[in-house]
Enzyme design. Sequence first.
Site, PDB file in Angstrom:
ATOM      1  N   SER A  97       7.383   3.990  12.956  1.00 26.13           N
ATOM      2  CA  SER A  97       8.494   3.417  12.192  1.00 26.13           C
ATOM      3  C   SER A  97       8.044   2.231  11.351  1.00 26.13           C
ATOM      4  O   SER A  97       8.790   1.277  11.154  1.00 26.13           O
ATOM      5  CB  SER A  97       9.600   2.982  13.153  1.00 26.13           C
ATOM      6  OG  SER A  97       9.047   2.081  14.114  1.00 26.13           O
ATOM      7  N   ASN A  99       6.191   1.017   7.597  1.00 23.76           N
ATOM      8  CA  ASN A  99       6.631   1.124   6.219  1.00 23.76           C
ATOM      9  C   ASN A  99       6.703   2.591   5.776  1.00 23.76           C
ATOM     10  O   ASN A  99       7.752   3.095   5.356  1.00 23.76           O
ATOM     11  CB  ASN A  99       5.631   0.327   5.365  1.00 23.76           C
ATOM     12  CG  ASN A  99       5.962   0.293   3.899  1.00 23.76           C
ATOM     13  OD1 ASN A  99       5.196   0.773   3.079  1.00 23.76           O
ATOM     14  ND2 ASN A  99       7.097  -0.276   3.559  1.00 23.76           N
ATOM     15  N   TRP A 100       5.612   3.317   5.910  1.00 24.47           N
ATOM     16  CA  TRP A 100       5.555   4.715   5.492  1.00 24.47           C
ATOM     17  C   TRP A 100       6.389   5.592   6.426  1.00 24.47           C
ATOM     18  O   TRP A 100       7.081   6.509   5.987  1.00 24.47           O
ATOM     19  CB  TRP A 100       4.095   5.158   5.427  1.00 24.47           C
ATOM     20  CG  TRP A 100       3.751   6.533   4.885  1.00 24.47           C
ATOM     21  CD1 TRP A 100       2.669   7.268   5.268  1.00 24.47           C
ATOM     22  CD2 TRP A 100       4.426   7.313   3.880  1.00 24.47           C
ATOM     23  NE1 TRP A 100       2.638   8.455   4.558  1.00 24.47           N
ATOM     24  CE2 TRP A 100       3.712   8.510   3.710  1.00 24.47           C
ATOM     25  CE3 TRP A 100       5.590   7.116   3.123  1.00 24.47           C
ATOM     26  CZ2 TRP A 100       4.093   9.515   2.819  1.00 24.47           C
ATOM     27  CZ3 TRP A 100       5.984   8.121   2.235  1.00 24.47           C
ATOM     28  CH2 TRP A 100       5.242   9.287   2.095  1.00 24.47           C
ATOM     29  N   LYS A 207      -3.647   8.448   7.683  1.00 27.71           N
ATOM     30  CA  LYS A 207      -4.906   8.473   6.945  1.00 27.71           C
ATOM     31  C   LYS A 207      -5.965   7.748   7.749  1.00 27.71           C
ATOM     32  O   LYS A 207      -5.830   6.562   8.044  1.00 27.71           O
ATOM     33  CB  LYS A 207      -4.712   7.843   5.564  1.00 27.71           C
ATOM     34  CG  LYS A 207      -3.821   8.707   4.688  1.00 27.71           C
ATOM     35  CD  LYS A 207      -3.399   8.062   3.381  1.00 27.71           C
ATOM     36  CE  LYS A 207      -2.487   9.028   2.632  1.00 27.71           C
ATOM     37  NZ  LYS A 207      -1.952   8.501   1.377  1.00 27.71           N
ATOM     38  N   ALA A 241       4.311   3.804  -0.466  1.00 27.04           N
ATOM     39  CA  ALA A 241       5.573   3.982   0.267  1.00 27.04           C
ATOM     40  C   ALA A 241       6.751   3.292  -0.416  1.00 27.04           C
ATOM     41  O   ALA A 241       7.833   3.881  -0.559  1.00 27.04           O
ATOM     42  CB  ALA A 241       5.407   3.489   1.703  1.00 27.04           C
ATOM     43  N   LYS A 293     -10.634   8.618   0.092  1.00 27.70           N
ATOM     44  CA  LYS A 293     -10.297   7.938  -1.168  1.00 27.70           C
ATOM     45  C   LYS A 293     -10.336   6.409  -1.031  1.00 27.70           C
ATOM     46  O   LYS A 293     -10.523   5.707  -2.016  1.00 27.70           O
ATOM     47  CB  LYS A 293      -8.935   8.415  -1.685  1.00 27.70           C
ATOM     48  CG  LYS A 293      -7.795   8.128  -0.726  1.00 27.70           C
ATOM     49  CD  LYS A 293      -6.869   7.078  -1.255  1.00 27.70           C
ATOM     50  CE  LYS A 293      -6.100   6.423  -0.114  1.00 27.70           C
ATOM     51  NZ  LYS A 293      -5.039   7.240   0.451  1.00 27.70           N
ATOM     52  N   ASN A 358      -7.378  -1.937  -0.652  1.00 24.01           N
ATOM     53  CA  ASN A 358      -8.836  -1.805  -0.633  1.00 24.01           C
ATOM     54  C   ASN A 358      -9.424  -2.251  -1.973  1.00 24.01           C
ATOM     55  O   ASN A 358     -10.376  -3.022  -2.032  1.00 24.01           O
ATOM     56  CB  ASN A 358      -9.230  -0.350  -0.344  1.00 24.01           C
ATOM     57  CG  ASN A 358      -8.985   0.021   1.105  1.00 24.01           C
ATOM     58  OD1 ASN A 358      -9.728  -0.381   1.981  1.00 24.01           O
ATOM     59  ND2 ASN A 358      -7.918   0.765   1.352  1.00 24.01           N
TER      60      ASN A 358
END
Lengths: 444, 444
Positions: A97, A99-100, A207, A241, A293, A358
């Site tokens: 639960s 942010n995303w 990820k 998000a 990525k 990043n």
Amino acid sequence: MLGSTEEMVSFCFHRSRSLLDFKRLSFSRIHSFHPYTPLPSPPRLPFISPNRFTSSSPHLSMARSWNSPTPNGQINRNFSPAGAPEDRKSRVAVVGSGNWGSVAAKLIAHNALRLNSFHDEVRMWVLEEVLPTGEKLSEVINRTNENVKYLPGIKLGKNVIADPDLDHAVREANMLVFVTPHQFVEGICRRLVGKIRKDASAISLIKGMEVKKEDGPRIISTLITERLGVNCCVLMGANIANEIAIEMFSEATIGYRENKEIAHKWVQLFNAPYFMVSVVQDVEGVELCGTLKNVVALAAGFVDGLELGNNTKAAIMRIGLKEMNAFSKLLFPSVKDSTFFESCGVADVITTCLGGRNRKCAEAFARDGGKRSLDELEAEMLQGQKLQGVSTAKEVYEVLRYRGWLESFPLFSTVHEICTGRLPPSAIVEHVGRTPKIFPGGRL
Amino acid sequence: MLGSTEEMVSFCFHRSRSLLDFKRLSFSRIHSFHPYTPLPSPPRLPFISPNRFTSSSPHLSMARSWNSPTPNGQINRNFSPAGAPEDRKSRVAVVGSGNWGSVAAKLIAHNALRLNSFHDEVRMWVLEEVLPTGEKLSEVINRTNENVKYLPGIKLGKNVIADPDLDHAVREANMLVFVTPHQFVEGICRRLVGKIRKDASAISLIKGMEVKKEDGPRIISTLITERLGVNCCVLMGANIANEIAIEMFSEATIGYRENKEIAHKWVQLFNAPYFMVSVVQDVEGVELCGTLKNVVALAAGFVDGLELGNNTKAAIMRIGLKEMNAFSKLLFPSVKDSTFFESCGVADVITTCLGGRNRKCAEAFARDGGKRSLDELEAEMLQGQKLQGVSTAKEVYEVLRYRGWLESFPLFSTVHEICTGRLPPSAIVEHVGRTPKIFPGGRL
């Protein structure tokens, strides 16, 4: 066809007041988006009408339910292409639960309510915490319908039920959405063994990966499958998000292994007029795109910090995409080139190399000539969040070194060596096409 | 392998004072770049040493000439892999002397001087003009070794000879570099009929195309081949000229039709430690990438002007890349998907959508709600330069309409409709997945 999507979701959606009036969960902004029409497959098919999906596509059935007000203008919520009786309805739990996770819950909740093949209620497991007001986060979410800590200002849908009890949250669900920080997955799965429905399926929005030098990386979807014995798809893409939360147009890619039917159910749950989901049969390709990525984003950040210009940045991003592809295919021969043209591939590389933490920290690092460590900048700039790219670069480097592939992946290996301080940030360009360092005569 | 480059130029180049001392044209900044090592071809080849090119590669022969100081530390400029005697040396003429043409001349001049298989002298045709000082541009270039008007501050190489006489400039050349605005090519070719050497080959650096509704686009390289009866390669890529002029790292792609040998000669002429050139057998794919990317840049500019965020921009760029691919393959079935992973494809899309004048004017247009026309903004912002994207979008639209493909290319067609004012800039997102506008019930 390049980057061909196996299935394109063909929602038709328009500005209809009657539609708006009767939506229990109204979108804050309604667009007349019509998702990307599948391109013809050249050269054999000079033209395929976008109407080619007639009755066979499950997505068009969905489109009909979006666009089929009853004669009195109300949405016929009992319409269901599958005609699912109550006991056959799917039930969703969102494990996470943040942010995303909250944005995912919002997307899912809207579709669960709208489509008759799903139970309305969507359980969202909340790692309980006490807010500065003294209230419990789960209670505030259930009272206000907002995740006030991780996604303030966004209504999740009244059918999202925050549940601090993990076992309870997943007990009745047959569709499990994993969206936690990747280091928690293993522990959560251990707790869930024997606690989930036998017919449950999962999807991972996480990820990251686990790397063991000898075995190579174990992707999160595999970890979930191994621990829980469930089918596990993945969803990745150019998905910042907060932008999706306010319904800015975006795309995503679902990767599945074999079960196309369940992949389509996930599409039904996630797709929205502002969130266009496609599916590809390449779970490893999709998941490794989402993971690798971040290493490319560090490289792009170094280029930004060195102010090397757009040509150089584009070249570095391209080489990064190429190394992502080559690395993925070496580890998983089934990975498809076309996956790298989906949202999870080229689009996510672009988003992450334009924005993203990043890139941002790497830029600051290079601008400073590498004098302050990435750890220090991370602590200062990210308020406790960690740079996934740094640990991924390390993990990738270990695999490359163990397998003797370092020379073939100059970008991946150089990023790690810059992160550790062994090379200066400028090495990102100087070493991009690395050749052996010792030339005849011994000069560097 | 994804985006596999058929040939990678394997220059080895290092910081050697002896090298620098004996270079007649010294780079203003010397990097220890080593170009991108070819990746192994997974999954059958788990690792291929970057040294796999031993004696068979013409590029490694070049590498040897870069890195083969004679025992006394001097560069052996007489070394030539082909051992070309004087009468077999190639002679280069650059047709065009604008910004990009001047940078091309600089790259070529350095290599022509360095490699024994080329005559030192590089002729550059200059459309003569009189400068405000009263001097002729060609004379100033020959006196100062700079194109003071189109590339001020950059030394071109003393072996670049500006020549205002087109016939004279090309007379002795067997390698013709076309780098003029695309609307001049037809006229120039007409003037050159019967004036060039029988053994001449050409390369086009020109981005643009001629579109006839019935025949589809005729690409510039085909036009040159038809008019002059010469082999014509193309060179495209993420190449902002001014960045290459100051030797910032960049890449490019050469596309050839059949003659691989001549493609390699072009690589020898253009490649530099800071300008990494790869070749692919796909002249149409490479050239159409260079042309169509300007339409995608307009779309990206609209997104920027509407402040829709990075997810949306990445999605639009990805969809644009996909339409570029599909359109190219419909017109030329031989076009390869892998070309779109070369510098001419994804990298050029990125560069052009980050910077570039098409993106910039489109941003201003959208920010202003489309109230001021693109023509007006172009005149105000570009000092006489034209927006290639606008005319290309129109040309593409004509082809799509003529062939009944409009619905399958929502991004291309919507860009044109926004440019002409028929749709508002916001349509770039709303129509990206266009479905028929008339729904049951007649609502828009």
